[in-house]
Every structure is written in structure tokens, then in C-alpha cells.
Write a protein that holds these residues in place. Structure first.
Motif, mmCIF file in Angstrom:
data_model
loop_
_atom_site.group_PDB
_atom_site.id
_atom_site.type_symbol
_atom_site.label_atom_id
_atom_site.label_comp_id
_atom_site.label_asym_id
_atom_site.label_seq_id
_atom_site.Cartn_x
_atom_site.Cartn_y
_atom_site.Cartn_z
ATOM 1 N N THR A 25 3.334 2.107 -13.415
ATOM 2 C CA THR A 25 4.565 1.381 -13.726
ATOM 3 C C THR A 25 5.365 2.079 -14.819
ATOM 4 O O THR A 25 6.599 2.009 -14.850
ATOM 5 C CB THR A 25 4.224 -0.055 -14.169
ATOM 6 O OG1 THR A 25 3.401 -0.661 -13.162
ATOM 7 C CG2 THR A 25 5.483 -0.890 -14.352
ATOM 8 N N PHE A 26 4.666 2.769 -15.709
ATOM 9 C CA PHE A 26 5.331 3.399 -16.844
ATOM 10 C C PHE A 26 5.693 4.860 -16.583
ATOM 11 O O PHE A 26 6.180 5.541 -17.481
ATOM 12 C CB PHE A 26 4.431 3.306 -18.079
ATOM 13 C CG PHE A 26 4.031 1.901 -18.411
ATOM 14 C CD1 PHE A 26 4.921 1.042 -19.038
ATOM 15 C CD2 PHE A 26 2.777 1.423 -18.074
ATOM 16 C CE1 PHE A 26 4.564 -0.267 -19.333
ATOM 17 C CE2 PHE A 26 2.408 0.118 -18.369
ATOM 18 C CZ PHE A 26 3.297 -0.730 -18.994
ATOM 19 N N LEU A 27 5.449 5.350 -15.359
ATOM 20 C CA LEU A 27 5.809 6.733 -15.055
ATOM 21 C C LEU A 27 7.321 6.938 -15.059
ATOM 22 O O LEU A 27 7.797 8.056 -15.261
ATOM 23 C CB LEU A 27 5.233 7.138 -13.686
ATOM 24 C CG LEU A 27 3.712 7.300 -13.609
ATOM 25 C CD1 LEU A 27 3.298 7.636 -12.178
ATOM 26 C CD2 LEU A 27 3.237 8.386 -14.556
ATOM 27 N N GLY A 28 8.084 5.860 -14.827
ATOM 28 C CA GLY A 28 9.537 5.976 -14.857
ATOM 29 C C GLY A 28 10.065 6.375 -16.222
ATOM 30 O O GLY A 28 11.163 6.940 -16.328
ATOM 31 N N LEU A 29 9.276 6.126 -17.283
ATOM 32 C CA LEU A 29 9.694 6.520 -18.631
ATOM 33 C C LEU A 29 9.778 8.032 -18.774
ATOM 34 O O LEU A 29 10.457 8.537 -19.674
ATOM 35 C CB LEU A 29 8.718 5.954 -19.665
ATOM 36 C CG LEU A 29 8.617 4.425 -19.735
ATOM 37 C CD1 LEU A 29 7.533 4.019 -20.722
ATOM 38 C CD2 LEU A 29 9.944 3.815 -20.132
ATOM 39 N N LEU A 30 9.071 8.763 -17.894
ATOM 40 C CA LEU A 30 9.103 10.223 -17.970
ATOM 41 C C LEU A 30 10.476 10.785 -17.621
ATOM 42 O O LEU A 30 10.805 11.912 -17.996
ATOM 43 C CB LEU A 30 8.051 10.827 -17.031
ATOM 44 C CG LEU A 30 6.590 10.455 -17.320
ATOM 45 C CD1 LEU A 30 5.688 11.053 -16.259
ATOM 46 C CD2 LEU A 30 6.176 10.954 -18.703
ATOM 47 N N PHE A 31 11.290 9.998 -16.893
ATOM 48 C CA PHE A 31 12.614 10.475 -16.496
ATOM 49 C C PHE A 31 13.659 10.276 -17.580
ATOM 50 O O PHE A 31 14.728 10.879 -17.532
ATOM 51 C CB PHE A 31 13.072 9.760 -15.216
ATOM 52 C CG PHE A 31 12.216 10.059 -14.021
ATOM 53 C CD1 PHE A 31 12.482 11.167 -13.228
ATOM 54 C CD2 PHE A 31 11.148 9.252 -13.693
ATOM 55 C CE1 PHE A 31 11.696 11.445 -12.127
ATOM 56 C CE2 PHE A 31 10.356 9.523 -12.590
ATOM 57 C CZ PHE A 31 10.628 10.628 -11.808
ATOM 58 N N ILE A 32 13.370 9.411 -18.543
ATOM 59 C CA ILE A 32 14.370 9.089 -19.564
ATOM 60 C C ILE A 32 14.722 10.285 -20.449
ATOM 61 O O ILE A 32 15.896 10.497 -20.753
ATOM 62 C CB ILE A 32 13.887 7.890 -20.405
ATOM 63 C CG1 ILE A 32 13.821 6.640 -19.520
ATOM 64 C CG2 ILE A 32 14.815 7.650 -21.599
ATOM 65 C CD1 ILE A 32 13.339 5.404 -20.228
ATOM 66 N N HIS A 98 3.345 -5.834 -5.290
ATOM 67 C CA HIS A 98 2.437 -6.915 -5.673
ATOM 68 C C HIS A 98 3.229 -8.053 -6.302
ATOM 69 O O HIS A 98 4.117 -7.837 -7.140
ATOM 70 C CB HIS A 98 1.383 -6.410 -6.660
ATOM 71 C CG HIS A 98 0.361 -5.528 -6.022
ATOM 72 N ND1 HIS A 98 -0.932 -5.927 -5.780
ATOM 73 C CD2 HIS A 98 0.453 -4.260 -5.564
ATOM 74 C CE1 HIS A 98 -1.600 -4.943 -5.204
ATOM 75 N NE2 HIS A 98 -0.781 -3.926 -5.067
ATOM 76 N N LEU A 99 2.877 -9.273 -5.921
ATOM 77 C CA LEU A 99 3.559 -10.446 -6.463
ATOM 78 C C LEU A 99 3.328 -10.607 -7.959
ATOM 79 O O LEU A 99 4.133 -11.237 -8.644
ATOM 80 C CB LEU A 99 3.096 -11.704 -5.725
ATOM 81 C CG LEU A 99 3.691 -11.938 -4.338
ATOM 82 C CD1 LEU A 99 3.041 -13.142 -3.679
ATOM 83 C CD2 LEU A 99 5.196 -12.140 -4.431
ATOM 84 N N VAL A 100 2.220 -10.059 -8.461
ATOM 85 C CA VAL A 100 1.971 -10.141 -9.905
ATOM 86 C C VAL A 100 3.088 -9.444 -10.667
ATOM 87 O O VAL A 100 3.576 -9.939 -11.694
ATOM 88 C CB VAL A 100 0.609 -9.512 -10.238
ATOM 89 C CG1 VAL A 100 0.386 -9.473 -11.742
ATOM 90 C CG2 VAL A 100 -0.511 -10.277 -9.565
ATOM 91 N N MET A 101 3.515 -8.294 -10.162
ATOM 92 C CA MET A 101 4.565 -7.524 -10.817
ATOM 93 C C MET A 101 5.935 -8.165 -10.611
ATOM 94 O O MET A 101 6.712 -8.343 -11.557
ATOM 95 C CB MET A 101 4.568 -6.097 -10.266
ATOM 96 C CG MET A 101 5.684 -5.208 -10.790
ATOM 97 S SD MET A 101 5.484 -4.841 -12.521
ATOM 98 C CE MET A 101 6.855 -3.711 -12.777
ATOM 99 N N THR A 102 6.253 -8.532 -9.375
ATOM 100 C CA THR A 102 7.583 -9.066 -9.083
ATOM 101 C C THR A 102 7.803 -10.449 -9.705
ATOM 102 O O THR A 102 8.897 -10.752 -10.183
ATOM 103 C CB THR A 102 7.802 -9.137 -7.567
ATOM 104 O OG1 THR A 102 6.724 -9.880 -6.957
ATOM 105 C CG2 THR A 102 7.837 -7.739 -6.959
ATOM 106 N N LEU A 103 6.758 -11.268 -9.727
ATOM 107 C CA LEU A 103 6.879 -12.569 -10.374
ATOM 108 C C LEU A 103 7.003 -12.426 -11.890
ATOM 109 O O LEU A 103 7.665 -13.234 -12.544
ATOM 110 C CB LEU A 103 5.672 -13.453 -10.036
ATOM 111 C CG LEU A 103 5.782 -14.339 -8.786
ATOM 112 C CD1 LEU A 103 4.483 -15.076 -8.543
ATOM 113 C CD2 LEU A 103 6.934 -15.320 -8.920
ATOM 114 N N SER A 104 6.370 -11.394 -12.437
ATOM 115 C CA SER A 104 6.490 -11.142 -13.881
ATOM 116 C C SER A 104 7.913 -10.748 -14.256
ATOM 117 O O SER A 104 8.314 -10.891 -15.424
ATOM 118 C CB SER A 104 5.520 -10.034 -14.305
ATOM 119 O OG SER A 104 4.191 -10.414 -14.053
ATOM 120 N N LEU A 105 8.676 -10.241 -13.300
ATOM 121 C CA LEU A 105 10.072 -9.897 -13.559
ATOM 122 C C LEU A 105 11.010 -11.073 -13.318
ATOM 123 O O LEU A 105 11.939 -11.313 -14.093
ATOM 124 C CB LEU A 105 10.493 -8.716 -12.673
ATOM 125 C CG LEU A 105 9.793 -7.383 -12.916
ATOM 126 C CD1 LEU A 105 10.226 -6.365 -11.862
ATOM 127 C CD2 LEU A 105 10.087 -6.854 -14.309
#
Length: 224
Positions: A25-32, A98-105
């Protein structure tokens, strides 16, 4: 022992019962960091143009009463689109399936909108339960229907994103599993089909991120 077809989407790598798959989930931070080079690249210019376009669109949807709130929804779009695209890479765990991730958002956003709206704009929130022009006889039913539709909003946001992401991945997995039993000619058609499906999934990754962010913005815009 035969496992479930959906077991391919379950986290499998762990250390001391702590799943490592969610670290993707945090791999997107590498693009910043690429956005902060002194000499801008084509990637940074394209991303900046996209962010500015989203900012203007969300600003229109939210209205003048929510100045500065667009950064929340632009960041939400960025997080989801990065995770959706990274999930298309081999051996990268797709957390947005996963619903765990989408519901957390979706759930914290919806809950904060509701708390803020009912505390600060109580009459306006009550007015939303009865659409304009509703006959008096139908008002009790409309209140029930509007309340139910309001309560299921975080669930529909979460299920829409997770279902769309898992459906394409599941189709790609099922087609790739038939490869060893096919002839050379059929394998060529299978590869072409997989490439087309991958392009379709890339489009779905962007569209679903945009839909999630826009619907969240519309829900926030209703609270004035």
C-alpha cells in the motif's frame, strides 16, 4: 486439498503473524520524490496537470463553502490509483481489492461528513431526507428510503471499488491458468487476450479511482 478460488487474493507472506503484503500500500510513496526534481520531467508535468484538473473539478463540486478541502479528495484519488496500478504488476499484492482497505477509506470519510453535517447543519440534513415536490402521503416512506440510501453509501463505495478490482484480476488469473493445456496457436490468442484485458484493467484502475473520489466529493458537497 483444494483451496478457494479467491485465496490468490489473500495475504500469504508474514513475520510473527504480521502480514507483509499490506506493505505494498505504501509503494506509491516511492513515486512522490520524482515530483520534486529541480528540472521537471514529463511524468511530473503530466501528474501536475492531472492534479490541477482534479482540483478544479472537485472545487466546482464542493462549492465555495469548502475552500481547501479538495486536497483530501485529490490525495484519496492518488492513493487509490497508485494501489490499483501497482496491483497489476506481478507478485504485488492489490490492497484495494479487499473490503478491509476500501472500507477503511470510505467509512471514516462518510462518518465525518455525517457528524459534521448533523451538528452544524441539522435543518439542512433533515431537508435532504424529503426531496422537493414529494406528496405528503409519501413523505414517511421517502424518509425511510433516503435514510437507508444514506446509510449504505460507505458500503457501496467500498464494494464497488473492491469488486471491480477483484473481477479483472480473477479473470486474468483464470485465463492464465489454461495456458499449459493449450496448443501454440491458442496460446498466441491467449496472450493477445491477456494484453487486451491488461489494458482494460489499466483503464478500470483509473476510472474506479476517479469514481470513488468524485462520489466522496459529492457526498461532502451535500453538507452545506
Amino acid at each position: 486439498m483444494m483451496t478457494s478460488l479467491f485465496s490468490i487474493f489473500e495475504p500469504s507472506s508474514s513475520i510473527m503473524s504480521l502480514s507483509l503484503n499490506w506493505a505494498s500500500t505504501f509503494l506509491g510513496l516511492l513515486f512522490i520524490p520524482y515530483l520534486y526534481w529541480i528540472s521537471p520531467s514529463r511524468w511530473s508535468l503530466s501528474w501536475s496537470k492531472l492534479i490541477n484538473t482534479l482540483h478544479l473539478e472537485f472545487k466546482t463540486l464542493l462549492g465555495p463553502s469548502h475552500v481547501g478541502s479538495t486536497i483530501i479528495f485529490v490525495s484519496l484519488f492518488s492513493l487509490i490509483v497508485f494501489n490499483n496500478f501497482l496491483g497489476l504488476l506481478p507478485y504485488v499484492f492489490t490492497s484495494t481489492s479487499h473490503l478491509v482497505m476500501t472500507l477503511s477509506l470510505s467509512l471514516p470519510l462518510w462518518l465525518t461528513f455525517m457528524i459534521f453535517g448533523w451538528i452544524n447543519h441539522t435543518q439542512h440534513m433533515f431537508a435532504h431526507l424529503v426531496p422537493q415536490g414529494t406528496p405528503p402521503a409519501l413523505m414517511p416512506f421517502m424518509v425511510l428510503i433516503e435514510t437507508l440510501s444514506n446509510l449504505i453509501r460507505p458500503g457501496t463505495l467500498a464494494v464497488r471499488l473492491a469488486a471491480n478490482m477483484i473481477a479483472g484480476h480473477l479473470l486474468l488469473t483464470l485465463l492464465s491458468g489454461t495456458g499449459p493445456s493449450l496448443s501454440t496457436t491458442l496460446v498466441s490468442f491467449l496472450l493477445l487476450t491477456q494484453i487486451l484485458l491488461l489494458l482494460l484493467e489499466s483503464a478500470v484502475a483509473i476510472i474506479q479511482s476517479y469514481v470513488f473520489a468524485v462520489l466522496s466529493t459529492l457526498y461532502a458537497g451535500e453538507i452545506n
